[in-house]
Enzyme design. Structure first.
Site, PDB file in Angstrom:
ATOM      1  N   ASP A 334      34.267 -68.452  -1.362  1.00  0.00           N
ATOM      2  CA  ASP A 334      33.149 -68.773  -0.950  1.00  0.00           C
ATOM      3  C   ASP A 334      32.127 -67.436  -0.445  1.00  0.00           C
ATOM      4  O   ASP A 334      32.918 -66.421   0.106  1.00  0.00           O
ATOM      5  CB  ASP A 334      32.941 -69.687   0.213  1.00  0.00           C
ATOM      6  CG  ASP A 334      31.563 -70.014   0.914  1.00  0.00           C
ATOM      7  OD1 ASP A 334      31.141 -70.844   0.038  1.00  0.00           O
ATOM      8  OD2 ASP A 334      31.455 -69.974   2.150  1.00  0.00           O
ATOM      9  N   GLU A 363      32.059 -66.809  -5.734  1.00  0.00           N
ATOM     10  CA  GLU A 363      30.769 -67.463  -5.590  1.00  0.00           C
ATOM     11  C   GLU A 363      29.764 -66.114  -5.221  1.00  0.00           C
ATOM     12  O   GLU A 363      29.657 -65.670  -4.104  1.00  0.00           O
ATOM     13  CB  GLU A 363      30.455 -68.409  -4.370  1.00  0.00           C
ATOM     14  CG  GLU A 363      29.313 -68.941  -4.538  1.00  0.00           C
ATOM     15  CD  GLU A 363      28.857 -69.643  -3.264  1.00  0.00           C
ATOM     16  OE1 GLU A 363      28.140 -70.604  -3.243  1.00  0.00           O
ATOM     17  OE2 GLU A 363      29.434 -69.174  -1.866  1.00  0.00           O
TER      18      GLU A 363
END
Length: 620
Positions: A334, A363
């Protein structure tokens, strides 16, 4: 006499704090809680936490395990112990003995486990796979007994409130595995399952309060292992959602910092400026760079300082621990670029050195291709920076497909944005290693974004099933789930149909689904199960033709002995396609099976493409 008494009193007062300190010393945590033999990463640093624990000394006595260092920090409640587990070490229980004045006051068992055979060579996800993304709290409530847990700050569920917990859990995912398998998925990515003991808005999982513990409202660590094992029985791997940049403000080591530099901006709690371009901007100021990587992602998400070697070790060890402990098949990381870039290089390199076949998707929520490609393994950057991240998320394609499906243009093909975006793949050293997705938990639902046009949905789904890259779909996409209010995280992450006993709609049984939703589910499942058995996606190449004014987009997936032709017609009427244009890839006379309709087609110079239709031709 007075002098002797004075000396005695001085000595007594000198020893009283030590005696009292020894009596008040506690040992609350040792992290990681265990390690394994035969690991490449065999020098580990234990975070030991407890009241005044650093005042005690440590001893170990275990064959082929050496105590390298004992490091104190400014907070006496922490001590960091570095152990080296030599290759010849056997499995067993190492005892950490904490003592004062030759008296052992605390003994803690530290298991050294035998590593699972071939663990280092485990397979991971790749283009051959299709990934289902699940937000566990919103997917299925399989165990109502954990809906409210007394030890958690946010307790009862409230399904009417988008920001509250709804009660989905690990047992719910286990209960849905047969359905997930029937759709054709081979991987599941769950948003974080670890404890988020925050006072509110804790359902999403991205504000961890214990990196080593499954949130009890989802289940237990043991139950997560059961999920992994049950998924593996069905040919499905489990991808772990990693957060390296930040944690919840209620984490014990945020409320009681080991040292001020454990986090960034520990006093001011300055928020990140979200200026991703500062990473590559040759004109960027130091304050802008620092505020991007070091700023807090949110007021309740503390920014961890990976430049601190102890923080870096803690995070690296935690991620390796979960791979070994649970048998994971991959990572999704993330907010990738928000963490310290040198640490990210070290982290990705360390993971791949331990697990050469392991895949990690980062990400980087950017639509600038150069910004995204900067992080990929083997990328030659002008600043000399090298990261080892195998896969990136393709947010540009996500936007461009929606744009192409929604727009109209009298001069150019509406597919041009999609075509030009894919044409930027030259900037990636490994362009096939991109995660492609119609929607996820951070963007609006695909069916909503294309204005609930079913024909456009089918075009888009066919494209994601056959495009270069690794396809990931959000739960409920197969039954046309929507979010009525654009930008609403709570609606994007709406409850899966049938995940709760009281639901009137059930995706698994079909109860309550309308005709379009049923048709969509059949269409989706057919294509995904077909894709799973077609090896052209595992190692096939990609070639596309520039779309012309006729609004047809054509591309090929192919190997030396297999070829697929994908034709996407966005016109409101049929188009007669001249096959001579595609002579570079295929002759103008051939026989093919159309995958969606199962029809055998004999093509001679031209092919009629129905309006608003995707055709997938398996060329014989």
């Amino acid at each position: 006499m007075k002098t002797a008494l004075k000396k005695f009193i001085t000595v007594l007062f000198f020893f009283i704090p030590i005696i009292l300190m020894a009596q008040n010393t506690t040992l609350d945590r040792v992290e990681p809680p265990n390690w394994w033999t035969s690991m490449n990463y065999n020098t580990i640093t234990l975070l030991v936490y407890g009241n005044n624990i650093s005042e005690l000394k440590l001893a170990i006595d275990y064959p082929e395990v050496e105590l390298i260092t004992t490091e104190k920090v400014s907070n006496k409640n922490y001590v960091f112990i570095t152990l080296q587990i030599n290759p010849s070490a056997k499995s067993g229980i190492l005892q950490l003995k904490f003592y004062d004045k030759n008296k052992v006051l605390i003994t803690k068992d530290f298991p050294i486990l035998e590593r699972e055979k071939n663990s280092a060579q485990r397979e991971s996800f790749s283009q051959k796979d299709a990934i289902l993304l699940i937000v566990p709290d919103r997917f299925s409530n399989g165990d109502t007994k954990n809906d409210s847990v007394q030890t958690m700050t946010e307790k009862a569920i409230d399904r009417k409130n988008e920001d509250k917990r709804h009660g989905g859990d690990i047992q719910g995912i286990i209960n849905q595995l047969d359905y997930i398998q029937s759709l054709g998925y081979t991987q599941i990515w769950n948003t974080p399952l670890i404890e988020n003991n925050q006072p509110q808005y804790s359902y999403h999982g991205y504000a961890a309060t214990d990196f080593y513990k499954i949130d009890p409202r989802f289940g237990t660590n043991e139950q997560f292992i059961t999920l992994v094992q049950e998924a593996q029985k069905r040919g499905i791997g489990i991808i772990w959602d990693v957060v390296l940049n930040h944690c919840g403000a209620e984490y014990y080591f945020i409320k009681d910092l080991p040292s001020e530099d454990w986090t960034n901006y520990s006093i001011s709690k300055t928020r990140t400026n979200h200026a991703k371009t500062t990473i590559t901007d040759i004109y960027a100021t130091e304050i802008d760079k620092n505020e991007y990587t070091d700023g807090w992602f949110d007021g309740h998400m503390a920014d961890l300082n990976q430049k601190n070697p102890l923080v870096a070790k803690y995070l690296i060890q935690n991620t390796i621990w979960w791979i070994e402990y649970a048998g994971l098949s991959g990572f999704r990381e993330d907010t990738f670029s928000y963490a310290d870039k040198d640490f990210l290089a070290k982290w990705t390199k360390t993971i791949l050195e331990e697990y050469p076949n392991f895949n990690i998707v980062g990400e980087e929520m950017s639509r600038i291709v150069a910004q995204t490609a900067y992080w990929q393994k083997d990328k030659v950057n002008t600043d000399g920076y090298k990261c080892y991240l195998p896969t990136l998320m393709d947010f540009l394609l996500n936007d461009n497909i929606v744009s192409s499906l929604n727009s109209s243009n009298d001069w150019f093909s509406t597919w041009r944005d999609t075509y030009f975006g894919i044409a930027q793949d030259y900037q990636f050293p490994h362009p096939d290693d991109q995660l492609i997705f119609p929607d996820n938990h951070d963007v609006d639902r695909f069916y909503s974004r294309i204005n609930k046009d079913f024909d456009s949905w089918k075009l888009g789904i066919a494209m994601y099933m056959t495009m270069r890259g690794i396809p990931q779909f959000f739960y409920g996409t197969e039954v046309l789930m929507t979010n009525e209010r654009a930008g609403s995280d709570g609606q994007r992450r709406g409850d899966f149909y049938g995940g709760w006993k009281e639901d009137s709609k059930n995706a698994q049984t079909g109860i309550g689904l309308n005709q379009e939703e049923k048709e969509a589910q059949i269409y989706f499942s057919k294509l995904l199960n077909w894709r799973k058995t077609n090896n052209v996606f595992e190692n096939g190449k990609f070639k596309h033709y520039a779309p012309q004014k006729d609004d047809i987009y054509v591309y090929f997936r192919y190997t030396n002995d297999k070829k697929l032709m994908i034709i996407l017609n966005k016109n409101k009427e049929y188009v007669n396609l001249d096959m001579n244009r595609y002579n570079e890839m295929i002759s103008n006379n051939f026989v093919a099976k159309e995958v969606i309709t199962n029809k055998i087609l004999r093509i001679n110079n031209s092919l009629e493409i129905p309006s608003m239709t995707a055709m997938i031709l398996e060329i014989e």
